[in-house]
Structures are given as C-alpha cells and as structure tokens.
Design a protein around this motif. Structure first.
Motif, PDB file in Angstrom:
ATOM      1  N   GLY A 105      41.012  40.842  42.347  1.00 36.49           N
ATOM      2  CA  GLY A 105      42.455  40.670  42.528  1.00 36.49           C
ATOM      3  C   GLY A 105      42.858  39.261  42.165  1.00 36.49           C
ATOM      4  O   GLY A 105      42.159  38.312  42.497  1.00 36.49           O
ATOM      5  N   HIS A 106      43.968  39.121  41.434  1.00 29.63           N
ATOM      6  CA  HIS A 106      44.473  37.761  41.216  1.00 29.63           C
ATOM      7  C   HIS A 106      45.489  37.436  42.302  1.00 29.63           C
ATOM      8  O   HIS A 106      46.318  38.265  42.665  1.00 29.63           O
ATOM      9  N   LEU A 107      45.364  36.211  42.838  1.00 29.74           N
ATOM     10  CA  LEU A 107      46.245  35.777  43.915  1.00 29.74           C
ATOM     11  C   LEU A 107      47.533  35.160  43.385  1.00 29.74           C
ATOM     12  O   LEU A 107      48.543  35.112  44.090  1.00 29.74           O
ATOM     13  N   SER A 137      54.576  43.621  43.919  1.00 30.30           N
ATOM     14  CA  SER A 137      54.068  44.615  42.990  1.00 30.30           C
ATOM     15  C   SER A 137      52.891  44.061  42.168  1.00 30.30           C
ATOM     16  O   SER A 137      51.872  44.737  42.000  1.00 30.30           O
ATOM     17  N   ASP A 138      52.993  42.860  41.672  1.00 31.73           N
ATOM     18  CA  ASP A 138      51.968  42.256  40.798  1.00 31.73           C
ATOM     19  C   ASP A 138      51.431  40.984  41.433  1.00 31.73           C
ATOM     20  O   ASP A 138      51.998  39.934  41.269  1.00 31.73           O
ATOM     21  N   MET A 139      50.262  41.017  42.140  1.00 31.29           N
ATOM     22  CA  MET A 139      49.565  42.214  42.537  1.00 31.29           C
ATOM     23  C   MET A 139      49.125  42.149  43.989  1.00 31.29           C
ATOM     24  O   MET A 139      48.039  42.519  44.351  1.00 31.29           O
ATOM     25  N   LYS A 140      50.030  41.618  44.851  1.00 35.18           N
ATOM     26  CA  LYS A 140      49.607  41.372  46.227  1.00 35.18           C
ATOM     27  C   LYS A 140      49.479  42.631  47.074  1.00 35.18           C
ATOM     28  O   LYS A 140      48.809  42.600  48.119  1.00 35.18           O
ATOM     29  N   GLY A 171      45.218  32.140  38.358  1.00 33.16           N
ATOM     30  CA  GLY A 171      45.363  31.798  36.940  1.00 33.16           C
ATOM     31  C   GLY A 171      45.520  32.973  35.994  1.00 33.16           C
ATOM     32  O   GLY A 171      45.493  32.790  34.782  1.00 33.16           O
ATOM     33  N   GLU A 172      45.730  34.183  36.525  1.00 35.90           N
ATOM     34  CA  GLU A 172      45.859  35.331  35.634  1.00 35.90           C
ATOM     35  C   GLU A 172      47.196  35.321  34.894  1.00 35.90           C
ATOM     36  O   GLU A 172      47.297  35.749  33.756  1.00 35.90           O
ATOM     37  N   GLU A 173      48.208  34.795  35.567  1.00 35.81           N
ATOM     38  CA  GLU A 173      49.575  34.914  35.036  1.00 35.81           C
ATOM     39  C   GLU A 173      49.972  33.795  34.072  1.00 35.81           C
ATOM     40  O   GLU A 173      51.024  33.863  33.462  1.00 35.81           O
ATOM     41  N   THR A 174      49.153  32.749  33.958  1.00 37.43           N
ATOM     42  CA  THR A 174      49.530  31.587  33.151  1.00 37.43           C
ATOM     43  C   THR A 174      48.404  31.280  32.183  1.00 37.43           C
ATOM     44  O   THR A 174      47.290  30.975  32.614  1.00 37.43           O
ATOM     45  N   ASN A 199      40.205  46.933  39.353  1.00 35.74           N
ATOM     46  CA  ASN A 199      41.190  45.860  39.179  1.00 35.74           C
ATOM     47  C   ASN A 199      42.573  46.478  39.030  1.00 35.74           C
ATOM     48  O   ASN A 199      42.724  47.706  39.065  1.00 35.74           O
ATOM     49  N   GLU A 200      43.586  45.634  38.830  1.00 35.02           N
ATOM     50  CA  GLU A 200      44.946  46.113  38.594  1.00 35.02           C
ATOM     51  C   GLU A 200      45.033  46.841  37.242  1.00 35.02           C
ATOM     52  O   GLU A 200      44.067  46.905  36.509  1.00 35.02           O
ATOM     53  N   GLY A 201      46.212  47.340  36.950  1.00 36.03           N
ATOM     54  CA  GLY A 201      46.446  47.940  35.643  1.00 36.03           C
ATOM     55  C   GLY A 201      46.599  49.452  35.689  1.00 36.03           C
ATOM     56  O   GLY A 201      47.189  50.059  34.803  1.00 36.03           O
TER      57      GLY A 201
HETATM   58 ZN   LIG Z   1      48.851  41.093  37.615  1.00 31.97          ZN
END
Ligand SMILES: [Zn+2]
Length: 473
Positions: A105-107, A137-140, A171-174, A199-201
């Motif tokens: 999970g990305h925080l 929603s993304d992604m907590k 760091g997933e979003e940047t 994972n998400e997706g």
């Molecule tokens: Zn995400």
C-alpha cells in the motif's frame, strides 16, 4: 448495457437498511476499522505539507498494540527524504514450503488545496453514502483494510500457513519523490520477497448510483517511458531564412508520431478482459467488437471500432504522444535547437529500446535524435493470469457480490506493482472495494469512497488474504 445488480437481500447485516440511507449500525470491529481509516485519511501524507513517516509512526504503534514485536516491524527511510519513510510488518507462517505473500500500500496522497475543495480535504466526512477526504479512495481505504487485517490476524492468534508481509511505502504519486517500493525492491529484496503481491489497481465499478456493476482484478500494467526528440541547426539571421530549420524538422517529426499507430497487441489479461467485458455489454456494437478481437486479433473491422474508444485504443497497443515542446532562442533568429517530449505507454513486456527504434524508423529523419529521457518503471514481465490467483477471487466476488462478473484488467496507467514485477514478484490488484465511473475524485477534487464498498471490500479482502495465506496457491 446490461448491468448486474447487487441486492441487499441475503446480507444479514445490511438487510434492513433502506437504499442510500445512513450507514447501518456498525459491528464493533467495523467501528475500530473506521477509526483507523479516519486517522489515516486525516494524517496528511502529501508531498508538500504532509509526512508518510508521521503516519508510519502511528501505524507502528497500532501494530505493537496488536501484539507485533519490534523484530517483526522494519521501518525505513533515507536521510534526504526523512518525511517519506515507510514500514514493513511480517506475520510468520507455519509452512516450510509455501512462499510468503506480500500486501502493498502507498501511504502518500496527491496534494489537495483546501480553498479548491468543498470540505477540509484532511477531515474524513461521511455524507450521502460516501466517505469524503483526500486518500479515501486512492488508496487509504485499502491501506486501512491491510492494516486492520494484520492487526486482527495477530490479535486472533491466527497462524497462516504462508507468511504474510505488509509493506507501506511513500512516493507513488510523485514521479520525482523517493519511491519506497522501488527502494525496497533494490535494497531489501529479501525483506519483501514473496511469491506474489496484492496491491491497488483492481476493485470494481459502480452503476453510478452506489451499487457495484463489475468487479475487476488488475493483472499487469503498461510502462511509462519518456523520450526526447530533438533537432539542431547552425541557425542564423531570420531575415535570410532557409528551409532547413530545427523547428520545421521537429514539427514534421511530431506529425509522423501523431500519424503512427503501434501494432495491435493482446495478452492473456486483455484477451480475458475483452471477451468478458464484451459479453457483459449485452450485444451492442462495441461489445461485439470486444468479443471479436479477443477471438481473432486480425479482425480489422473490430479493431477499427475499438480504436474509436481512446481507452480501448490504448489497451490494445503501445502509445506515444507529444506532451512538451521547446525550441528557438529569439524572435529574430533561426532556431538552433527544437525538441519535444514524447510520452510513451509501453505494452507489458516490450522493451523501451524497441520503442525507441520504432520512433527512429517512424520519424525517418537522420537529423532528428531520439533519446530515452527517463523511465518510471523497469521493464517487467507481465504477471500471469494465474487461475490460482483469480479462482479464489472469483469465488469471493460471487459470495459478496452475487451475479457480478469478475473481469481481469490491464491498466494503461501505472502502480508501484511494476517495481515488484521487476524483481520477480507478480503483482495483482484484487477485487473488493469499487468506485464510481467518474473516478471518485482520485487525484482531483472532493475525493470520495463509497461507504458500502469500503465495508464490504474489507470483508472480502480479509477473507481473500486468508484463502491465499492458507495455501490455495
Ligand atoms: Zn494509488
């Protein structure tokens, strides 16, 4: 379009709830889960004003309260990015032969500006069947589901056969941030080693009115790679122009990139996607074309129909598009340099060098240079469409969402799963929660998650983790 509907009947906990009314009374375990989720959303983890490390501190505290020892928890960060830290926690399995599984999970969240939002983005508000707040929603939601599952497993004394690992990263979003998953894959491959990752997706899509219409399993994704194309020229005075001009050469090259369509490609995931999603459309032209292309990739009529939909056009091939432009240095000078960024989304398994060679051939101008500017992800083998992974997911979808099809998807966007795939951990986005067709404000304004989807998704995903952990794969 026919839409499978999920009725409340038969779900004891929700049977009495009128449609779209307030949430039915929560079970005690749901109350605690909701508080965890709220704390995660209300801890700002955006790159500008937030801190993943601060949230990881809170998570570590919860894990220890649940009974995890210090040895079972690994914290990590690098000195240059102290606020972008993460955490790995391990619940040991009993089997000597089954390999571990990894939850990811990305925080971090995308930056949210208070003045642009209707409500405070870092306060979780429940309203009209939705949880509002950045990261809901993304992604907590999935982060909270993973954390809550790991805590309950420990508290209940659950001894899985397979070791369960959970990695929370930043760091997933940047694209320029410190990417925790990439760092773990490079520096701590043994810590996160696993037979497969969740994972998400994945998830699913609602009918636009809060009810699930389709469940998805994310299997594989495209690789985002940037190329720079550039023309150079000795230049000169603009009062005596010549035809040879860096801007003209660049413009010609860009036009050729625009007009080129990469050849159609299908893999097991997209084949399954087109045949199942096509069948679910109930016989319209697009649905028929989807079924036809899955059966015969040479069907040009079907391809032409699908290419009219930009999402399907992209799912069927590598795409490249001009996204940035620069050139010239003065109003009255012939340009010495002109360049553009070409952003490519490469079909899984195709190498960035192969795409560069194709661009060179398409542009067909020796005066133009084509160089790979930056790659987000490594070249990764696409995860197999493994029935040992999809089978249990299918079963649980029919248990929690009767009548709803589970459709595998290949994302044309990107997740951190690609870093795991590069070190041999196939990564899947399981079904469970679901969102609205409009994307629920992910990355945008007034982000929201469907309340029912979060609670049902939590039950489904927790059960799914147990099924995998007990060795169905
Ligand atoms: Zn995400």
């Amino acid at each position: 379009m026919t839409i499978a509907r999920w009725g409340f009947a038969g779900l004891a906990t929700m049977a009495a709830a009128p449609l779209m009314a307030q949430t039915p009374a929560l079970r005690p375990d749901q109350v605690r889960f909701r508080a965890l989720y709220q704390e995660m959303v209300e801890t700002d983890t955006s790159i500008t004003s937030g801190s993943c490390t601060a949230l990881a501190d809170k998570i570590e505290g919860h894990l220890k309260t649940a009974g995890y020892t210090a040895e079972q928890i690994t914290r990590f960060s690098v000195p240059d990015h102290p606020k972008e830290g993460g955490l790995v926690v391990i619940l040991p399995g009993t089997s000597k032969t089954l390999k571990p599984m990894l939850l990811l999970g990305h925080l971090d969240v995308v930056v949210a500006k208070r003045e642009d939002w209707q409500r405070d983005p870092y306060k979780m508000v429940e309203e009209n069947g939705y949880f509002y707040g950045r990261g809901t929603s993304d992604m907590k939601a999935m982060d909270a589901i993973w954390l809550d599952a790991m805590m309950r497993f420990k508290e209940q004394g659950y001894k899985p056969k397979r070791t369960i690992k959970l990695a929370f990263t930043c760091g997933e979003e940047t694209s320029w941030a410190f990417n925790g998953t990439q760092w773990l894959a490079k520096n701590k491959p043994d810590l996160i080693a696993a037979e497969f990752a969740l994972n998400e997706g994945g998830g699913g899509r609602s009918d636009g009115h809060g009810k699930i219409a389709v469940a998805n399993m994310h299997v594989g994704e495209k690789n985002a790679v940037n190329y720079r194309i550039e023309a150079t020229n000795p230049g000169g005075h603009s009062s005596a122009p010549v035809r040879e001009n860096a801007i003209y050469e660049l413009a010609d090259a860009i036009a050729k990139v625009r007009d080129y369509d990469f050849p159609l490609m299908l893999n097991d995931t997209t084949k399954a996607y087109f045949s199942k999603a096509g069948a679910a459309r109930g016989g319209d032209e697009l649905g028929k074309a989807m079924i036809a292309i899955a059966a015969n990739p040479q069907d040009k009529t079907a391809e032409a129909i699908l290419n009219r939909d930009k999402g399907y056009h992209s799912m069927l091939r590598t795409t490249c598009v001009a996204t940035l432009l620069d050139g010239g240095h003065a109003n009255n000078a012939l340009p010495q340099r002109a360049g553009a960024n070409i952003n490519c989304r490469i079909f899984p398994g195709v190498s960035p060098d192969e795409v560069r060679q194709t661009l060179i051939k398409v542009i067909a101008d020796p005066k133009m240079t084509v160089s790979k500017a930056e790659t987000r992800g490594p070249v990764a083998a696409p995860p197999p469409l493994d029935p040992k992974i999809t089978g249990p997911a299918e079963k649980l979808v029919s248990k929690y969402y009767p009548g709803v099809p589970l459709i595998p998807t290949m994302s044309t966007g990107a997740t951190d799963g690609i870093f795991l795939e590069a070190i041999g951990i196939p990564s899947y986005g399981p079904p469970g929660t679901y969102g609205d067709p409009d994307g629920n404000g992910s990355h945008g304004l007034n982000e929201r998650a469907i309340v029912k989807a979060v609670y049902t998704g939590r039950d489904l995903l927790t059960e799914l983790v147990k099924v995998y952990a007990d060795g169905s794969k």
